[in-house]
Design a protein around this motif. Structure first.
Motif, PDB file in Angstrom:
ATOM      1  N   MET A 251      -6.550   8.356   7.469  1.00  0.00           N
ATOM      2  CA  MET A 251      -5.337   9.119   7.714  1.00  0.00           C
ATOM      3  C   MET A 251      -4.172   8.162   7.845  1.00  0.00           C
ATOM      4  SD  MET A 251      -7.950  11.135   8.982  1.00  0.00           S
ATOM      5  CE  MET A 251      -8.261  10.532  10.600  1.00  0.00           C
ATOM      6  N   ILE A 252      -3.048   8.573   7.312  1.00  0.00           N
ATOM      7  CA  ILE A 252      -1.812   7.839   7.552  1.00  0.00           C
ATOM      8  C   ILE A 252      -0.931   8.792   8.352  1.00  0.00           C
ATOM      9  CG2 ILE A 252       0.125   6.582   6.512  1.00  0.00           C
ATOM     10  CD1 ILE A 252      -2.457   5.491   5.367  1.00  0.00           C
ATOM     11  N   ASN A 253      -0.536   8.373   9.504  1.00  0.00           N
ATOM     12  CA  ASN A 253       0.233   9.220  10.416  1.00  0.00           C
ATOM     13  C   ASN A 253      -0.422  10.597  10.578  1.00  0.00           C
ATOM     14  OD1 ASN A 253       1.909   7.081  10.619  1.00  0.00           O
ATOM     15  ND2 ASN A 253       3.503   7.920   9.287  1.00  0.00           N
ATOM     16  N   ALA A 258      -6.161  10.470   0.161  1.00  0.00           N
ATOM     17  CA  ALA A 258      -7.383  10.283  -0.612  1.00  0.00           C
ATOM     18  C   ALA A 258      -7.684   8.812  -0.843  1.00  0.00           C
ATOM     19  CB  ALA A 258      -7.272  11.011  -1.934  1.00  0.00           C
ATOM     20  N   ASP A 259      -6.702   8.051  -1.218  1.00  0.00           N
ATOM     21  CA  ASP A 259      -6.992   6.689  -1.605  1.00  0.00           C
ATOM     22  C   ASP A 259      -5.763   5.848  -1.332  1.00  0.00           C
ATOM     23  OD1 ASP A 259      -8.683   4.835  -2.517  1.00  0.00           O
ATOM     24  OD2 ASP A 259      -8.220   5.114  -4.631  1.00  0.00           O
ATOM     25  N   SER A 260      -5.971   4.690  -0.794  1.00  0.00           N
ATOM     26  CA  SER A 260      -4.815   3.841  -0.524  1.00  0.00           C
ATOM     27  C   SER A 260      -5.271   2.418  -0.347  1.00  0.00           C
ATOM     28  CB  SER A 260      -4.086   4.316   0.731  1.00  0.00           C
ATOM     29  OG  SER A 260      -4.868   3.991   1.859  1.00  0.00           O
ATOM     30  N   ILE A 261      -4.333   1.557  -0.135  1.00  0.00           N
ATOM     31  CA  ILE A 261      -4.609   0.146   0.096  1.00  0.00           C
ATOM     32  C   ILE A 261      -5.474  -0.024   1.355  1.00  0.00           C
ATOM     33  CG2 ILE A 261      -2.483  -0.203   1.447  1.00  0.00           C
ATOM     34  CD1 ILE A 261      -3.437  -2.682  -1.147  1.00  0.00           C
ATOM     35  N   VAL A 293       6.869   4.827   4.762  1.00  0.00           N
ATOM     36  CA  VAL A 293       5.795   5.358   3.930  1.00  0.00           C
ATOM     37  C   VAL A 293       6.308   6.576   3.178  1.00  0.00           C
ATOM     38  CG1 VAL A 293       4.862   6.586   5.936  1.00  0.00           C
ATOM     39  CG2 VAL A 293       3.432   6.268   3.953  1.00  0.00           C
ATOM     40  N   ASP A 294       5.990   6.617   1.891  1.00  0.00           N
ATOM     41  CA  ASP A 294       6.398   7.747   1.067  1.00  0.00           C
ATOM     42  C   ASP A 294       5.162   8.593   0.785  1.00  0.00           C
ATOM     43  OD1 ASP A 294       7.314   9.541  -0.719  1.00  0.00           O
ATOM     44  OD2 ASP A 294       7.909   8.102  -2.257  1.00  0.00           O
ATOM     45  N   VAL A 295       5.149   9.777   1.393  1.00  0.00           N
ATOM     46  CA  VAL A 295       3.968  10.628   1.246  1.00  0.00           C
ATOM     47  C   VAL A 295       4.123  11.603   0.090  1.00  0.00           C
ATOM     48  CG1 VAL A 295       3.188  10.500   3.625  1.00  0.00           C
ATOM     49  CG2 VAL A 295       4.892  12.195   2.977  1.00  0.00           C
ATOM     50  N   ASN A 296       5.214  11.463  -0.637  1.00  0.00           N
ATOM     51  CA  ASN A 296       5.490  12.449  -1.676  1.00  0.00           C
ATOM     52  C   ASN A 296       5.193  11.992  -3.086  1.00  0.00           C
ATOM     53  OD1 ASN A 296       6.266  14.869  -0.536  1.00  0.00           O
ATOM     54  ND2 ASN A 296       8.055  13.822   0.286  1.00  0.00           N
ATOM     55  N   VAL A 297       4.302  11.022  -3.209  1.00  0.00           N
ATOM     56  CA  VAL A 297       3.980  10.525  -4.536  1.00  0.00           C
ATOM     57  C   VAL A 297       3.280  11.602  -5.351  1.00  0.00           C
ATOM     58  CG1 VAL A 297       2.779   8.736  -5.818  1.00  0.00           C
ATOM     59  CG2 VAL A 297       3.764   8.209  -3.592  1.00  0.00           C
ATOM     60  N   HIS A 298       2.466  12.369  -4.676  1.00  0.00           N
ATOM     61  CA  HIS A 298       1.682  13.385  -5.362  1.00  0.00           C
ATOM     62  C   HIS A 298       1.971  14.748  -4.752  1.00  0.00           C
ATOM     63  CE1 HIS A 298      -1.965  15.554  -6.613  1.00  0.00           C
ATOM     64  NE2 HIS A 298      -1.902  14.760  -7.659  1.00  0.00           N
ATOM     65  N   GLU A 303      -1.699  11.136  -1.857  1.00  0.00           N
ATOM     66  CA  GLU A 303      -1.428   9.720  -2.107  1.00  0.00           C
ATOM     67  C   GLU A 303      -0.208   9.290  -1.308  1.00  0.00           C
ATOM     68  OE1 GLU A 303      -1.004   8.726  -6.234  1.00  0.00           O
ATOM     69  OE2 GLU A 303      -2.793   9.916  -6.675  1.00  0.00           O
ATOM     70  N   VAL A 304      -0.147   8.026  -1.040  1.00  0.00           N
ATOM     71  CA  VAL A 304       1.011   7.513  -0.312  1.00  0.00           C
ATOM     72  C   VAL A 304       1.495   6.229  -0.964  1.00  0.00           C
ATOM     73  CG1 VAL A 304       0.417   8.418   1.948  1.00  0.00           C
ATOM     74  CG2 VAL A 304      -0.488   6.210   1.223  1.00  0.00           C
ATOM     75  N   ARG A 305       2.712   5.883  -0.680  1.00  0.00           N
ATOM     76  CA  ARG A 305       3.240   4.600  -1.139  1.00  0.00           C
ATOM     77  C   ARG A 305       3.848   3.906   0.071  1.00  0.00           C
ATOM     78  NH1 ARG A 305       7.086   5.769  -5.594  1.00  0.00           N
ATOM     79  NH2 ARG A 305       5.320   6.096  -6.971  1.00  0.00           N
ATOM     80  N   PHE A 306       3.461   2.648   0.262  1.00  0.00           N
ATOM     81  CA  PHE A 306       4.011   1.911   1.395  1.00  0.00           C
ATOM     82  C   PHE A 306       5.166   1.033   0.942  1.00  0.00           C
ATOM     83  CE2 PHE A 306      -0.469   2.544   2.607  1.00  0.00           C
ATOM     84  CZ  PHE A 306      -0.276   3.204   3.810  1.00  0.00           C
TER      85      PHE A 306
END
Ligand code: ADP
Ligand code: MG
Length: 636
Positions: A251-253, A258-261, A293-298, A303-306
């Motif tokens: 979990m992020i926040n 699903a998948d991340s660094i 953190v950008d949670v709006n990639v998908h 998906e997230v982008r840091f």
């Protein structure tokens, strides 16, 4: 000339629904996230027919005001974003304001909701159109029922999978939602059967609700922060690995991704403790400042982008390696015993179905006498064998037919006129069986005979102008392997009961994978059936694999879950069959007697035997008279 059309909202919503409402599981996700956003502490999820016919999510959250019931179904209707600034500081789960509109546009929806200040109200929609609306008695909170998914978009209905598969996807999702929300009591039933029921008392309880009690002894608590980031949760001990990624929850926040660094960092922390096909267990939550953190990639927000992926990686790697290290050092000081991993292994009883005796024990004795077994060599012509009298002449034919068609070692060598001054000529192994019409010269058929053996490893056969060396182990290995494969192809399989049935506990994705492949496993000789919830029982294994390590086999099997390749039955156990064949074949060095050699050679000559062992080593090498003459410079 084309004309630009502004899409009507109901059409636009159906298109947007494609993004949000991909399958029943995505509806469940949106509805549960709304309940969480509404501050619910109790959430009840019910699905029927994999959510295709009905999904009900009810909660004890803040409820929706009667005047907001209708607007809630408008696209971009949300109570969660007022300004653009809010976009960059999103603490709630949903914010696109289109989930309800999208869901309602492709199904029939009823919402009943009550806030603390108002009476209960309900609204019913069909394909996005309001059907009825009015006051309705209700407890505090919101009840949403979604029925007949895609009833008005038949094209999309076709893309729905079988109800069981959709259900399994929902089950996987709900397990993540429960782990991501350990302070919410979440109950999930599928076709009225309770699948999960969490108490809301914390993460350990949530893990118990999903994985059962066996996992609890294998957890390392994780809690680490550096002032900017924080990671908490549980990771698996270094003796506790899982066969695929479905046991990793990140979990992020507090939102499951699903998948991340983070997955990569965790796996790398375990690298030195882990074997191939293994994945560490984890349920962790990483807290990162919202604006990093950008949670709006998908669109479905998995998906997230840091902003600084490197820093995140380093932080997680450090936190996890520290936790592993302190667990390991704690272990040695406390001298706790190593825990049995995952599976409860029950050993298969041993049976041997050898055609040839394994004479390993004789070899040392044999090597003591340095004498050549001349007796055997001199008396070995096939026709003198009393037991195989009638078969022998046939035998010679078959063998010779087969072997005469093989290329000579010099054929394989590109240079036919090898430099004869080389003292020892070592032929290149025959890479494959090359049968050509021109090679079918069987004049030497009648003179075929076993003329001896070398090093208790190679059978030597003479046939007309050719000399053959056969590696007894590799040849036998091929024969046994072919026998096993044929039994499977002929459906002539038998199974061997296990003394103690073997039980595998799985998660819902693995359950579905096993169910999908159950028939295939049965066709191989496994007796396997579902045994209660999320558990399978194996009561018999193929008799061709008497020494099968059931635990490893199923671990490997479940590791295919991440592949998209369709499994084929033989492929699945090819390695096991080859290994069993190798184990049961006579060995190089085994002192085979004449009968055994004849049987081996006869079997090789029989039918379409590939002249390679299952691992690809050739087992027959041919020399021609011509080559041998050249060695001695009888000819040039
Ligand atoms: P979003 O969640 O992005 O705001 P949705 O379409 O999912 O958009 O929901 C629209 C609005 O309906 C929400 O903003 C919220 O005000 C309201 N809503 C939906 N579900 C619930 C619920 N279970 N409890 C309270 N309010 C809800
Ligand atoms: Mg929402």
């Amino acid at each position: 000339m084309s004309k630009i059309n502004i899409l009507k909202p109901e059409i636009f919503n159906k298109i947007a629904a494609g993004e949000v409402v991909e399958k029943p599981a995505s509806i469940v996700k949106e509805l549960v996230e709304n309940s969480i956003d509404a501050g619910a502490t109790k959430i009840n999820i019910q699905v029927f027919d994999g959510g295709i016919s009905k999904i009900i999510v009810s909660d004890n959250g803040s409820g929706i005001l009667p005047e907001d019931l209708r607007p809630a179904f408008l696209p971009h209707a949300t109570s969660k974003i007022l300004t653009e600034n809010d976009l960059y500081n999103i603490a709630t789960l949903g914010f696109r304001g289109e989930a309800l509109a999208s869901i309602a546009s492709v199904s029939q929806v009823e919402v009943i909701s009550k806030t603390s200040e108002t009476n209960g109200h309900s609204i019913k929609l069909s394909g996005g159109e309001v059907v009825v609306e009015g006051e309705k008695g209700s407890p505090m909170g919101t009840y949403i029922c979604v029925e007949n998914l895609f009833f008005n978009t038949p094209a999309r209905q076709k893309f729905l999978k079988k109800p069981k598969k959709e259900e399994s996807d929902i089950t996987s999702l709900v397990s993540k939602l429960i782990l991501a929300n350990p302070r919410k009591a979440i109950k999930y039933t599928a076709d009225n059967k309770v699948i999960y029921s969490s108490t809301g008392q914390g993460l350990k309880e949530a893990i118990f609700a999903i994985y059962g009690s066996s996992v609890l002894d294998n957890l390392i608590p994780l809690e680490y922060e550096n002032g900017k980031y924080k990671i908490t949760g549980y990771i698996g001990k270094t003796s506790y690995f899982k066969p695929n990624r479905t046991y990793q929850t990140i979990m992020i926040n507090n939102r499951w991704v699903a998948d991340s660094i983070v997955n990569v960092a965790i796996s790398q922390s375990y690298e030195s403790y882990m074997m191939k096909h293994c994945f560490p267990f984890c349920v962790v939550n990483l807290t990162v400042p919202n604006d990093e953190v950008d949670v709006n990639v998908h669109p479905s927000k998995l998906e997230v982008r840091f902003q600084d992926a490197k820093a995140i990686f380093g932080f997680v790697y450090h936190a996890v390696t520290e936790a592993i290290y302190s667990d390991l050092t704690k272990k040695t000081t406390e001298e706790t015993e190593v825990k049995e991993p995952t599976f409860e292994l029950k050993r298969a009883p041993e049976t041997q179905n050898l055609n040839y005796q394994n004479k390993q024990e004789n070899t040392s004795e044999q090597s003591k006498s340095n004498e050549l077994n001349l007796d055997f060599i001199l008396n070995s012509p096939v026709e003198t064998n009393e037991l195989h009298d009638s078969a022998d002449s046939v035998l010679s034919e078959i063998i010779i037919e087969k072997f005469a068609s093989m290329p000579t070692s010099t054929n394989v060598e590109t240079n036919v006129d090898t430099d004869i001054s080389e003292p020892i000529y070592v032929p290149k192994p025959i890479q494959q069986q090359l049968i050509t019409k021109e090679n079918e010269n069987n004049n030497d058929m009648l003179s075929s005979q076993i003329i001896g053996k070398a090093f208790n490893t190679f059978v030597i056969m003479e046939s007309g102008d050719n000399l053959y060396f056969i590696d007894q182990h590799a040849a036998h290995e091929r024969l046994l392997f072919d026998k096993y494969v044929k039994q499977i192809k002929d459906k002539n399989i038998s199974c061997q009961p296990l003394l103690i049935p073997y039980t595998i506990n799985v998660n819902s994705a693995e359950e579905q994978f096993l169910l999908d492949n159950l028939e295939m496993l049965k066709s191989l000789g496994f007796e396997i059936y579902e045994f209660g919830n999320l558990s399978f029982r194996i009561t018999a294994i193929p008799s061709s694999l008497p020494n099968l390590n059931v635990e490893n086999f199923f671990k490997n099997f479940l590791s295919n879950l991440n592949n998209y390749k369709q499994l084929k039955n033989i492929d699945l156990i090819r390695d096991e069959l080859a290994e069993t064949a190798c184990k049961h074949a006579v060995k190089g060095g085994d002192d085979l007697d004449k009968e055994e050699l004849i049987k081996l050679v006869k079997d090789v000559g029989n039918g379409d035997v590939t002249l390679q062992c299952p691992h690809g080593r050739p087992f027959v090498v041919k020399f021609t008279r011509r080559e041998i003459d050249k060695w001695f410079r009888r000819i040039v």
